[in-house]
Scaffold this active site. Structure first.
Site, PDB file in Angstrom:
ATOM      1  N   ARG A  40       0.908  -1.256   0.077  1.00  0.00           N
ATOM      2  CA  ARG A  40      -0.059   0.027  -0.078  1.00  0.00           C
ATOM      3  C   ARG A  40       0.822   1.115   0.091  1.00  0.00           C
ATOM      4  NH1 ARG A  40      -5.378  -1.306   3.928  1.00  0.00           N
ATOM      5  NH2 ARG A  40      -6.588  -2.083   2.080  1.00  0.00           N
ATOM      6  N   LYS A 201     -18.925 -17.894   2.452  1.00  0.00           N
ATOM      7  CA  LYS A 201     -20.442 -17.833   2.801  1.00  0.00           C
ATOM      8  C   LYS A 201     -21.038 -17.181   1.505  1.00  0.00           C
ATOM      9  CE  LYS A 201     -20.457 -17.844   7.550  1.00  0.00           C
ATOM     10  NZ  LYS A 201     -21.054 -17.223   8.860  1.00  0.00           N
ATOM     11  N   GLY A 358      -8.685  -8.974   0.260  1.00  0.00           N
ATOM     12  CA  GLY A 358      -7.551  -9.032   1.184  1.00  0.00           C
ATOM     13  C   GLY A 358      -7.050 -10.730   0.963  1.00  0.00           C
ATOM     14  N   GLY A 381     -12.827  -4.054   0.991  1.00  0.00           N
ATOM     15  CA  GLY A 381     -14.255  -3.720   1.002  1.00  0.00           C
ATOM     16  C   GLY A 381     -14.691  -2.899  -0.201  1.00  0.00           C
TER      17      GLY A 381
END
Length: 408
Positions: A40, A201, A358, A381
Site C-alpha cells: 500500500r 459464505k 484481502g 471492502g
C-alpha cells in the site's frame, strides 16, 4: 476505450505552492513497530512524489486500525512515516494530531516539495461519523483535496467524504488506476469475460454474485461457497462448511445463470480430509463421493483442469476469493494452479486479469503471481462493493459535478 473517470485527475492540477491535502491508505500490517507489507505504501508513492516534485506542499491523511475515536498509542501512524520516507526517498515530517494547533502550524510552515503526515484520523471520534465540524477542521489545513485511497472509498468518513465538500477535489494516480482497471474489467470488458468468486459464505457475497451474473459470460464458484451450491443440487458434502439456509438462494442463482446464458462452473472433484489441520490425511474424490465425516477444503485436479480450459477461452477475468484453504497446504494447490494459469495467459497477452480483496491478494502472493496479473487491487471492502455495483461515497464526494468552497 479509456475509463470515463468521474473525477478530475492530477493532469488538471497545478500544485505549485499549494497545500495539498491527500487522503491515502496507510492501514498496513505492522509487527514489532515495522511495516510487514509495503504494497500500500508503494502504491501511493507516485501521487505523493508527483505533487511534491511539482512544488506542492503535501499533507497526508490516513486511518490505521480501529481505535474507535480514542488515542491508542499502538495505533499511531508515526512508525509508518519512516517507512514512507524510505519509499519516497525524501523526508516525511509528522504531526501528533490531524487537526488543532500542532497540525495547523505544521501545515502552515510546510514549504514547496515537503511532505507532512498527520496522525491517525480515527483518533478523532468524528471521523467515522463524518462529523461536519471535523471535516471543516481538516479542510482548513489545505487548499486542495486529493483522494488517493480507493480502498477507503466505500466509507463515508470525514477524511474520505466530508472534507471533499469544502475543497477543490481530485483523484490521485492510484485512484485513477483502480477505476481504470475496474472499468476495463466490468464496465467495458473485452469479451468473453469471466469471474472467479471464492469465499466461505454466499450470504456475504450474494450481491456480488447477482451483479456478476449480469456482466460476465462465465462465473466460477470456489471456496466453501461451492459446497452450498453443490448441496443445493442434492450432493452430500459430508461435514464440509455450507449454509443450509442459503440452499434456495443458490438454486435461484443457478437458475438465473442458466436463463442469462452465463456458464456457472462448480467443482467436479475436491480434496477432502477428516481434520482441519496441517498434515492431516487427504483424499481426492468426485464431489458425489465425499465421505460422511469428511470435509472439502480444496478443488481437485479435474476441477483445475476444467477451469484452466475455461480461462484459456476468456479475454477478461475478474478474481475475488481463493478456491480453497490456501493458507493450509496441501489445500493451496488448486488456487495455486489456477492462479499460475491465469498469470501465464496474462503474461502472454491473451487475458486481462483484474483481482482484488484481502484474501485474494494473499493467495496470489502465495502462488508467486501477484505481480503477473494485469492489475491487483489493494482494496478490500471497496473492491467488493464496486463488484456488487454499489455507489462508493469516497468517489461521489470528489465528483466533478460538485462545487466546493472553503468555509470562512
Amino acid at each position: 476505450m479509456a475509463a470515463p473517470l468521474p473525477f478530475a485527475t492530477l493532469d488538471t492540477l497545478d500544485p505549485q505552492g499549494k497545500r495539498i491535502l491527500v487522503r491515502v491508505d496507510l492501514n498496513v500490517p505492522m509487527k514489532d513497530g515495522q511495516v510487514g507489507d509495503q504494497t500500500r505504501i508503494e502504491r501511493i508513492v507516485p501521487t505523493i512524489r508527483e505533487l511534491a516534485d511539482k512544488g506542492g506542499r503535501v499533507i497526508l491523511l490516513s486511518h490505521f486500525d480501529r481505535p474507535k475515536g480514542k488515542v491508542v498509542p499502538d495505533m499511531s501512524l508515526k512508525p509508518i512515516a519512516t517507512a514512507l520516507a524510505t519509499a519516497l526517498g525524501r523526508p516525511v515530517s509528522f504531526a501528533h494530531d490531524c487537526i488543532g494547533d500542532e497540525a495547523e502550524a505544521a501545515a502552515r510552515t510546510l514549504r514547496d516539495g515537503e511532505v507532512l503526515l498527520l496522525e491517525n484520523t480515527r483518533f478523532q471520534p468524528g471521523e467515522e461519523k463524518n462529523d461536519p465540524d471535523l471535516a471543516t477542521a481538516l479542510a482548513r489545513l489545505g487548499d486542495v483535496y486529493v483522494n488517493d485511497a480507493f480502498s477507503a472509498a466505500h466509507r463515508a468518513h470525514a477524511s474520505t467524504a466530508g472534507v471533499a465538500g469544502h475543497l477543490p477535489s481530485f483523484g490521485g494516480r492510484l485512484m485513477e488506476a483502480e477505476l481504470a482497471a475496474l472499468f476495463t474489467a466490468l464496465e467495458n470488458p473485452e469479451r468473453p469475460v469471466g469471474a472467479i468468486v471464492g469465499g466461505a459464505k454466499i450470504s456475504t457475497k450474494l450481491e456480488l454474485l447477482e451483479n456478476m451474473l449480469a456482466k460476465v459470460n462465465m462465473l466460477a464458484i470456489g471456496g466453501a461457497m461451492a459446497n452450498t451450491f453443490l448441496a443445493a443440487q442434492g450432493v452430500n458434502v459430508g461435514k464440509s462448511l455450507k449454509e443450509e439456509e442459503m440452499l434456495d438462494t443458490a438454486r435461484k442463482i443457478m437458475a438465473e445463470a442458466k436463463a442469462r446464458g452465463c456458464d456457472l462452473v462448480l467443482p467436479v472433484d475436491v480434496v477432502v480430509t477428516e481434520e482441519f489441520m496441517a498434515g492431516a490425511p487427504t483424499r481426492t474424490v468426485p464431489v458425489s463421493e465425499i465421505p460422511d465425516g469428511w470435509m472439502a477444503l480444496d478443488v481437485g485436479p479435474q476441477s483445475v483442469q476444467i477451469l484452466n480450459a475455461k480461462l484459456a477461452g476468456l479475454k477478461t477475468l475478474v478474481w475475488n476469493g481463493p478456491l480453497g484453504v490456501f493458507e493450509l497446504p496441501p489445500f493451496d494447490e488448486g488456487t495455486n494452479a489456477v492462479a499460475q494459469k491465469a498469470a501465464r495467459l496474462t503474461q502472454a497477452g491473451t487475458l486481462k486479469t483484474v483481482a482484488g480483496g484481502g484474501d485474494t491478494v494473499a493467495a496470489l502472493r502465495h502462488a508467486g503471481v501477484l505481480h503477473d496479473m494485469t492489475y491487483v487491487s489493494t482494496a478490500g471492502g471497496a473492491f467488493l462493493e464496486w463488484l456488487e455495483g454499489k455507489v462508493l461515497p469516497g468517489l461521489t464526494a470528489i465528483s466533478t459535478t460538485l462545487e466546493k468552497t472553503l468555509p470562512v
